[in-house]
Motif scaffolding. Sequence first.
Motif, short mmCIF file in Angstrom:
data_model
loop_
_atom_site.label_atom_id
_atom_site.label_comp_id
_atom_site.label_asym_id
_atom_site.label_seq_id
_atom_site.Cartn_x
_atom_site.Cartn_y
_atom_site.Cartn_z
N ASP A 157 0.83 -1.21 0.00
CA ASP A 157 0.00 0.00 0.00
C ASP A 157 0.86 1.26 0.00
OD1 ASP A 157 -2.26 -1.59 0.08
OD2 ASP A 157 -2.50 -1.41 2.25
N THR A 158 1.91 1.26 0.82
CA THR A 158 2.81 2.41 0.90
C THR A 158 3.50 2.65 -0.44
OG1 THR A 158 3.19 1.99 3.24
CG2 THR A 158 4.79 3.39 2.11
N SER A 159 3.98 1.59 -1.07
CA SER A 159 4.64 1.72 -2.37
C SER A 159 3.68 2.28 -3.41
CB SER A 159 5.18 0.38 -2.84
OG SER A 159 6.20 -0.06 -1.99
N GLU A 160 2.45 1.80 -3.39
CA GLU A 160 1.46 2.28 -4.36
C GLU A 160 1.12 3.75 -4.11
OE1 GLU A 160 -3.08 1.25 -5.77
OE2 GLU A 160 -1.86 -0.34 -4.88
N ILE A 161 1.00 4.13 -2.85
CA ILE A 161 0.71 5.52 -2.51
C ILE A 161 1.86 6.43 -2.97
CG2 ILE A 161 0.49 7.13 -0.58
CD1 ILE A 161 -1.09 4.89 0.86
N LEU A 162 3.09 6.02 -2.70
CA LEU A 162 4.24 6.82 -3.12
C LEU A 162 4.35 6.90 -4.64
CD1 LEU A 162 6.88 5.69 -0.48
CD2 LEU A 162 5.68 7.89 -0.61
#
Length: 78
Positions: free
Chosen positions: A5-10
């Motif tokens: 999720d963090t990678s996708e948000i970034l």
Amino acid sequence: MAKKDTSEILENLHANLAGALTDLLTSGEATTADLNVMRQFLKDNQVSAQPAEDTPFGDLARSLPDIENVIEFKKRSA
């Protein structure tokens, strides 16, 4: 928050910032500060370019004076 999720948000943040900067540049309303943000964004992402013939960057490079013909360098003493 999961790592995915963090990678996708970034990734989305990066893409949206790039899009917003592109829109600002093409609008013709970018300030000097905006241009500096764009320059730093490109630098931070290791984006570089070499001037090529018949491109805006090539035209800019060609219009710049030859630095050795503009500034007289002092010779270093030994």
